[in-house]
Design a protein around this motif. Structure first.
Motif, PDB file in Angstrom:
ATOM      1  N   VAL A  72       0.828  -1.350  -0.047  1.00  0.00           N
ATOM      2  CA  VAL A  72      -0.035   0.096  -0.078  1.00  0.00           C
ATOM      3  C   VAL A  72       0.877   1.307  -0.036  1.00  0.00           C
ATOM      4  O   VAL A  72       0.571   2.311  -0.672  1.00  0.00           O
ATOM      5  CB  VAL A  72      -1.040  -0.026   1.290  1.00  0.00           C
ATOM      6  CG1 VAL A  72      -1.947   1.409   1.118  1.00  0.00           C
ATOM      7  CG2 VAL A  72      -1.751  -1.107   1.348  1.00  0.00           C
ATOM      8  N   ARG A  73       1.759   1.309   0.649  1.00  0.00           N
ATOM      9  CA  ARG A  73       2.789   2.362   0.906  1.00  0.00           C
ATOM     10  C   ARG A  73       3.187   2.585  -0.631  1.00  0.00           C
ATOM     11  O   ARG A  73       3.496   3.738  -1.234  1.00  0.00           O
ATOM     12  CB  ARG A  73       4.015   2.087   1.434  1.00  0.00           C
ATOM     13  CG  ARG A  73       4.071   2.287   3.250  1.00  0.00           C
ATOM     14  CD  ARG A  73       5.050   2.255   3.820  1.00  0.00           C
ATOM     15  NE  ARG A  73       5.968   3.244   3.921  1.00  0.00           N
ATOM     16  CZ  ARG A  73       7.397   3.261   3.576  1.00  0.00           C
ATOM     17  NH1 ARG A  73       7.929   2.277   3.234  1.00  0.00           N
ATOM     18  NH2 ARG A  73       8.100   4.438   3.639  1.00  0.00           N
ATOM     19  N   LEU A  74       3.967   1.497  -1.263  1.00  0.00           N
ATOM     20  CA  LEU A  74       4.453   1.690  -2.718  1.00  0.00           C
ATOM     21  C   LEU A  74       3.230   2.492  -3.486  1.00  0.00           C
ATOM     22  O   LEU A  74       3.575   3.234  -4.424  1.00  0.00           O
ATOM     23  CB  LEU A  74       4.797   0.394  -3.363  1.00  0.00           C
ATOM     24  CG  LEU A  74       6.243  -0.373  -2.619  1.00  0.00           C
ATOM     25  CD1 LEU A  74       6.243  -1.559  -3.126  1.00  0.00           C
ATOM     26  CD2 LEU A  74       7.384   0.675  -3.156  1.00  0.00           C
ATOM     27  N   HIS A  75       2.130   1.721  -3.295  1.00  0.00           N
ATOM     28  CA  HIS A  75       1.010   2.108  -4.362  1.00  0.00           C
ATOM     29  C   HIS A  75       0.612   3.727  -3.986  1.00  0.00           C
ATOM     30  O   HIS A  75       0.444   4.430  -4.859  1.00  0.00           O
ATOM     31  CB  HIS A  75      -0.014   1.434  -3.927  1.00  0.00           C
ATOM     32  CG  HIS A  75      -1.617   1.595  -4.579  1.00  0.00           C
ATOM     33  ND1 HIS A  75      -2.146   2.634  -4.252  1.00  0.00           N
ATOM     34  CD2 HIS A  75      -2.089   1.383  -5.934  1.00  0.00           C
ATOM     35  CE1 HIS A  75      -3.323   3.049  -5.043  1.00  0.00           C
ATOM     36  NE2 HIS A  75      -3.176   2.213  -6.155  1.00  0.00           N
ATOM     37  N   ASP A  76       0.689   4.085  -2.800  1.00  0.00           N
ATOM     38  CA  ASP A  76       0.109   5.495  -2.551  1.00  0.00           C
ATOM     39  C   ASP A  76       1.550   6.598  -2.624  1.00  0.00           C
ATOM     40  O   ASP A  76       1.115   7.513  -2.776  1.00  0.00           O
ATOM     41  CB  ASP A  76      -0.082   5.495  -0.836  1.00  0.00           C
ATOM     42  CG  ASP A  76      -1.646   4.968  -0.769  1.00  0.00           C
ATOM     43  OD1 ASP A  76      -2.051   4.236  -1.780  1.00  0.00           O
ATOM     44  OD2 ASP A  76      -2.089   5.230   0.251  1.00  0.00           O
ATOM     45  N   MET A  77       2.682   6.027  -2.213  1.00  0.00           N
ATOM     46  CA  MET A  77       3.921   7.066  -2.330  1.00  0.00           C
ATOM     47  C   MET A  77       4.608   7.167  -3.732  1.00  0.00           C
ATOM     48  O   MET A  77       5.091   8.393  -3.857  1.00  0.00           O
ATOM     49  CB  MET A  77       4.789   6.477  -1.319  1.00  0.00           C
ATOM     50  CG  MET A  77       4.284   6.771   0.051  1.00  0.00           C
ATOM     51  SD  MET A  77       5.330   6.011   1.351  1.00  0.00           S
ATOM     52  CE  MET A  77       6.559   7.244   1.547  1.00  0.00           C
ATOM     53  N   GLU A  85       0.521   1.198  -9.916  1.00  0.00           N
ATOM     54  CA  GLU A  85      -0.816   1.339  -9.969  1.00  0.00           C
ATOM     55  C   GLU A  85      -1.489   0.217 -10.149  1.00  0.00           C
ATOM     56  O   GLU A  85      -2.736   0.073  -9.946  1.00  0.00           O
ATOM     57  CB  GLU A  85      -1.189   2.300 -11.307  1.00  0.00           C
ATOM     58  CG  GLU A  85      -0.713   3.764 -11.235  1.00  0.00           C
ATOM     59  CD  GLU A  85       0.437   4.101 -11.411  1.00  0.00           C
ATOM     60  OE1 GLU A  85       1.539   3.027 -11.835  1.00  0.00           O
ATOM     61  OE2 GLU A  85       1.261   5.155 -11.229  1.00  0.00           O
ATOM     62  N   HIS A  86      -0.909  -0.807 -10.354  1.00  0.00           N
ATOM     63  CA  HIS A  86      -1.408  -2.350 -10.484  1.00  0.00           C
ATOM     64  C   HIS A  86      -1.647  -2.848  -9.149  1.00  0.00           C
ATOM     65  O   HIS A  86      -2.551  -3.832  -9.227  1.00  0.00           O
ATOM     66  CB  HIS A  86      -0.418  -3.216 -11.341  1.00  0.00           C
ATOM     67  CG  HIS A  86       1.000  -3.315 -10.722  1.00  0.00           C
ATOM     68  ND1 HIS A  86       1.832  -2.226 -10.922  1.00  0.00           N
ATOM     69  CD2 HIS A  86       1.523  -4.455  -9.840  1.00  0.00           C
ATOM     70  CE1 HIS A  86       2.829  -2.598 -10.079  1.00  0.00           C
ATOM     71  NE2 HIS A  86       2.629  -3.592  -9.504  1.00  0.00           N
ATOM     72  N   ILE A  87      -1.318  -2.380  -8.035  1.00  0.00           N
ATOM     73  CA  ILE A  87      -1.364  -2.720  -6.753  1.00  0.00           C
ATOM     74  C   ILE A  87      -2.761  -2.766  -6.463  1.00  0.00           C
ATOM     75  O   ILE A  87      -3.359  -1.504  -6.487  1.00  0.00           O
ATOM     76  CB  ILE A  87      -0.457  -2.385  -5.666  1.00  0.00           C
ATOM     77  CG1 ILE A  87       0.946  -2.921  -5.998  1.00  0.00           C
ATOM     78  CG2 ILE A  87      -1.032  -2.655  -4.291  1.00  0.00           C
ATOM     79  CD1 ILE A  87       2.101  -2.251  -5.315  1.00  0.00           C
ATOM     80  N   ASP A  88      -3.657  -3.809  -6.161  1.00  0.00           N
ATOM     81  CA  ASP A  88      -5.035  -3.513  -5.516  1.00  0.00           C
ATOM     82  C   ASP A  88      -4.903  -2.984  -4.086  1.00  0.00           C
ATOM     83  O   ASP A  88      -4.656  -3.699  -3.096  1.00  0.00           O
ATOM     84  CB  ASP A  88      -5.699  -4.993  -5.587  1.00  0.00           C
ATOM     85  CG  ASP A  88      -7.113  -4.883  -4.952  1.00  0.00           C
ATOM     86  OD1 ASP A  88      -7.537  -3.708  -4.405  1.00  0.00           O
ATOM     87  OD2 ASP A  88      -7.956  -5.726  -5.641  1.00  0.00           O
ATOM     88  N   ALA A  89      -4.928  -1.670  -3.804  1.00  0.00           N
ATOM     89  CA  ALA A  89      -4.544  -1.134  -2.470  1.00  0.00           C
ATOM     90  C   ALA A  89      -5.486  -1.407  -1.617  1.00  0.00           C
ATOM     91  O   ALA A  89      -5.501  -1.702  -0.379  1.00  0.00           O
ATOM     92  CB  ALA A  89      -4.513   0.440  -2.825  1.00  0.00           C
TER      93      ALA A  89
END
Ligand SMILES: N[C@@H](CCC(=O)N[C@@H](CS)C(=O)NCC(=O)O)C(=O)O
Length: 209
Positions: free
Chosen positions: A111-116, A121-125
């Motif tokens: 989630v950190r990678l996704h948000d920061m 963007e492919h990560i299902d946060a």
């Protein structure tokens, strides 16, 4: 020792924390993780074909995976033998929580990678955030049960590498929009870890919270 490192990586922070608590000298090799994506370039893939940091090099030994590195450093360099004690039951419990740190708790990393950062963007946060809450609830319950027995640490009566491995991502979970205010046992334990000699901060993990 040489640590392939990125300042805002929680996984690298696990290793920096133990090295600091043991007061061990080492050389940091800054990996241009973002925006350079140096960890995906051929030079780095020769060191870790998984394209991940951290990596520790000690002489001829090249180790990837924060949990494996913590185990090696404690077994090799902790003269007190408390961070990874010889007792088989404690070793079993430590292995169990190292796996949890490198498994379930890594949903906070996702989630950190996704948000920061851009490019994740492919990560299902939403799924990762929900998985992270499940993992935090399990850790919180475990710490509650430990406290009932008068035990303040994850795998023993004293801090071990299980505490270091499990500390980083719960401490950083607000970077991924994860609210941990309801996890009182985790919050108390995070403060205990922060009070250990040699504790160091990283961006997103202040000295007091
Ligand atoms: N199993 C490894 C995973 C480490 C990991 O996921 N590192 C992240 C940075 S915190 C990474 O290198 N990700 C590669 C990428 O995003 O391409 C460990 O626990 O050390």
């Amino acid at each position: 020792m040489k640590l392939y490192d990125y300042e805002i990586s929680g996984s690298c922070y696990k290793v920096r924390l133990l090295l600091s608590m043991l007061n061990l000298p080492y050389e940091k090799v800054a990996v241009d993780f973002y925006p350079g994506k140096a960890h995906r370039q051929p030079d780095f893939l020769r060191i870790n074909p998984l394209g991940q940091i951290p990596v520790l090099v000690d002489g001829d030994l090249v180790l990837r995976d924060a949990q494996a590195i913590l185990l090696y450093i404690a077994a090799r360099y902790d003269a007190s033998s408390t961070w990874y004690p010889a007792d088989p039951a404690t070793q079993g419990r430590i292995a169990m929580w190292l796996a949890f740190a490198g498994g379930e708790l890594m949903q906070i990393s996702a989630v950190r990678l996704h948000d920061m950062l851009m490019g994740y963007e492919h990560i299902d946060a939403a799924a990762a955030r929900s998985g992270a809450h499940k993992a935090l609830a399990i850790l919180d319950q475990h710490l509650a049960e430990c406290e009932i027995r008068g035990q303040q640490w994850i795998a023993a009566a004293h801090p071990t590498i299980a505490d270091i491995a499990c500390f980083a991502y719960p401490a950083l979970c607000h970077d991924g929009g994860i609210d941990r205010s309801a996890y009182h046992n985790i919050n108390r334990w995070l403060r205990r870890v922060r009070a250990l000699p040699g504790f160091i901060v990283m961006p997103g993990v202040p000295a007091y919270a």
